[in-house]
Design a protein around this motif. Structure first.
Motif, mmCIF file in Angstrom:
data_model
loop_
_atom_site.group_PDB
_atom_site.id
_atom_site.type_symbol
_atom_site.label_atom_id
_atom_site.label_comp_id
_atom_site.label_asym_id
_atom_site.label_seq_id
_atom_site.Cartn_x
_atom_site.Cartn_y
_atom_site.Cartn_z
ATOM 1 N N MET A 1 0.844 -1.176 0.000
ATOM 2 C CA MET A 1 0.000 0.000 0.000
ATOM 3 C C MET A 1 0.892 1.243 0.000
ATOM 4 S SD MET A 1 -2.913 0.832 2.836
ATOM 5 C CE MET A 1 -4.486 1.121 2.098
ATOM 6 N N GLN A 2 0.832 2.036 -1.061
ATOM 7 C CA GLN A 2 1.682 3.212 -1.230
ATOM 8 C C GLN A 2 1.140 4.420 -0.459
ATOM 9 O OE1 GLN A 2 4.512 3.738 -2.270
ATOM 10 N NE2 GLN A 2 5.026 2.453 -4.005
ATOM 11 N N HIS A 3 2.052 5.340 -0.126
ATOM 12 C CA HIS A 3 1.589 6.571 0.518
ATOM 13 C C HIS A 3 1.148 7.562 -0.550
ATOM 14 C CE1 HIS A 3 5.853 7.647 -0.208
ATOM 15 N NE2 HIS A 3 5.397 8.880 -0.284
ATOM 16 N N THR A 4 0.351 8.526 -0.115
ATOM 17 C CA THR A 4 -0.146 9.577 -0.999
ATOM 18 C C THR A 4 0.403 10.906 -0.496
ATOM 19 O OG1 THR A 4 -2.131 9.968 0.330
ATOM 20 C CG2 THR A 4 -2.281 8.259 -1.375
ATOM 21 N N GLU A 5 -0.165 11.988 -1.002
ATOM 22 C CA GLU A 5 0.275 13.318 -0.590
ATOM 23 C C GLU A 5 0.058 13.557 0.907
ATOM 24 O OE1 GLU A 5 -1.755 17.555 -1.121
ATOM 25 O OE2 GLU A 5 -0.957 16.780 -3.021
ATOM 26 N N ASN A 6 -1.004 12.981 1.475
ATOM 27 C CA ASN A 6 -1.297 13.281 2.880
ATOM 28 C C ASN A 6 -1.532 12.049 3.769
ATOM 29 O OD1 ASN A 6 -3.784 12.839 1.539
ATOM 30 N ND2 ASN A 6 -4.866 13.881 3.183
ATOM 31 N N VAL A 7 -1.388 10.842 3.236
ATOM 32 C CA VAL A 7 -1.562 9.633 4.048
ATOM 33 C C VAL A 7 -0.416 8.659 3.775
ATOM 34 C CG1 VAL A 7 -3.043 7.644 4.552
ATOM 35 C CG2 VAL A 7 -4.079 9.854 4.029
ATOM 36 N N TRP A 8 0.225 8.198 4.847
ATOM 37 C CA TRP A 8 1.283 7.195 4.729
ATOM 38 C C TRP A 8 0.897 6.019 5.638
ATOM 39 C CZ3 TRP A 8 6.911 8.791 3.585
ATOM 40 C CH2 TRP A 8 7.685 7.661 3.313
ATOM 41 N N PRO A 9 0.411 4.932 5.046
ATOM 42 C CA PRO A 9 0.043 3.761 5.849
ATOM 43 C C PRO A 9 1.287 3.085 6.437
ATOM 44 C CG PRO A 9 -0.866 3.641 3.612
ATOM 45 C CD PRO A 9 0.124 4.743 3.628
ATOM 46 N N MET A 10 1.228 2.738 7.704
ATOM 47 C CA MET A 10 2.356 2.115 8.396
ATOM 48 C C MET A 10 1.864 0.889 9.156
ATOM 49 S SD MET A 10 4.796 4.364 7.785
ATOM 50 C CE MET A 10 6.086 4.065 8.954
ATOM 51 N N TYR A 11 2.714 -0.129 9.236
ATOM 52 C CA TYR A 11 2.455 -1.249 10.130
ATOM 53 C C TYR A 11 3.140 -0.941 11.452
ATOM 54 C CZ TYR A 11 0.737 -4.103 6.253
ATOM 55 O OH TYR A 11 0.007 -4.595 5.210
ATOM 56 N N VAL A 12 2.371 -0.990 12.525
ATOM 57 C CA VAL A 12 2.908 -0.684 13.855
ATOM 58 C C VAL A 12 2.625 -1.851 14.787
ATOM 59 C CG1 VAL A 12 2.835 0.919 15.814
ATOM 60 C CG2 VAL A 12 2.454 1.786 13.489
ATOM 61 N N SER A 13 3.673 -2.297 15.465
ATOM 62 C CA SER A 13 3.492 -3.318 16.500
ATOM 63 C C SER A 13 4.026 -2.759 17.813
ATOM 64 C CB SER A 13 4.196 -4.625 16.134
ATOM 65 O OG SER A 13 5.592 -4.450 16.072
ATOM 66 N N LYS A 46 -0.356 -3.844 13.331
ATOM 67 C CA LYS A 46 -1.662 -3.333 12.890
ATOM 68 C C LYS A 46 -1.409 -2.242 11.851
ATOM 69 C CE LYS A 46 -6.016 -1.652 14.755
ATOM 70 N NZ LYS A 46 -6.323 -0.378 14.193
ATOM 71 N N LEU A 47 -2.236 -2.194 10.815
ATOM 72 C CA LEU A 47 -2.142 -1.143 9.810
ATOM 73 C C LEU A 47 -2.712 0.140 10.399
ATOM 74 C CD1 LEU A 47 -1.414 -0.380 6.890
ATOM 75 C CD2 LEU A 47 -3.758 -0.966 6.269
ATOM 76 N N VAL A 48 -1.891 1.186 10.437
ATOM 77 C CA VAL A 48 -2.288 2.467 11.026
ATOM 78 C C VAL A 48 -1.928 3.567 10.024
ATOM 79 C CG1 VAL A 48 -1.987 4.019 12.990
ATOM 80 C CG2 VAL A 48 -1.747 1.560 13.317
ATOM 81 N N LEU A 49 -2.805 4.541 9.881
ATOM 82 C CA LEU A 49 -2.549 5.621 8.939
ATOM 83 C C LEU A 49 -1.874 6.802 9.629
ATOM 84 C CD1 LEU A 49 -5.916 5.668 6.944
ATOM 85 C CD2 LEU A 49 -3.802 4.421 6.436
ATOM 86 N N PHE A 50 -0.795 7.286 9.018
ATOM 87 C CA PHE A 50 -0.169 8.548 9.415
ATOM 88 C C PHE A 50 -0.730 9.564 8.435
ATOM 89 C CE2 PHE A 50 4.146 10.972 9.477
ATOM 90 C CZ PHE A 50 3.585 11.990 10.199
ATOM 91 N N GLU A 51 -1.669 10.365 8.911
ATOM 92 C CA GLU A 51 -2.386 11.291 8.043
ATOM 93 C C GLU A 51 -2.053 12.733 8.408
ATOM 94 O OE1 GLU A 51 -6.905 11.960 6.316
ATOM 95 O OE2 GLU A 51 -6.581 10.533 7.931
#
Length: 154
Positions: A1-13, A46-51
């Motif tokens: 899953m690629q990041h966009t201009e304002n959202v970078w999806p990250m896996y966080v444990s 867990k998939l978490v969005l950095f928005e």
């Protein structure tokens, strides 16, 4: 899953850390791993969005200007006191608001790639005027500003 201009999806444990404070056991939580969603998910992540949000650009700038730029992992707390990552922010005001409402927040140093992405977001949407009082606080931390004792350095 690629990041966009304002959202970078990250896996966080997260990991639970148990320590003894004197004679008493203490449990804390730490970020175990955080990787972009373009990578394979680490076990238990867990998939978490950095928005990013345009109205928070001033806070992002203050964070980026600090010597220790941070990310804030906002967590949900389950009934058994397990923390689950829910959101990522680099706005100190978001983190402070969560803490005031007793929502758990973990902080980690911001990776350089994310800092560059945040910087590009601010540049693309324009700088926001930061109040002189807030700016003075940042400059003081960098050894500049009115609270620095210049006589000590001579």
């Amino acid at each position: 899953m690629q990041h966009t201009e304002n959202v970078w999806p990250m896996y966080v444990s997260l990991k639970k850390v148990e320590k003894m404070i004197g004679r008493w056991p203490s449990v804390t939580w730490e970020v175990d791993q955080m990787v972009p969603a373009t990578h394979e998910a680490p076990e238990g992540a867990k998939l978490v969005l950095f928005e990013l949000h345009k109205d928070e650009r001033g806070s992002y700038r203050i964070n980026l200007d600090m010597d220790n730029t941070m990310l804030y992992i906002v967590c949900d707390e389950l009934a058994d006191e397990t923390l689950v990552p829910a959101a990522i922010s680099c706005d100190q005001n978001v983190a402070a608001g969560c803490l005031e409402s007793e929502t758990p927040v973990l902080n980690v140093p911001m990776p350089e790639a994310l800092a560059c992405w945040v910087e590009a977001f601010i540049t693309r949407h324009g700088e926001v005027e930061i109040s002189a009082k807030r700016r003075r606080h940042v400059n003081r931390r960098k050894g500049q500003g009115p609270s620095v004792d210049h006589l000590r350095s001579h």
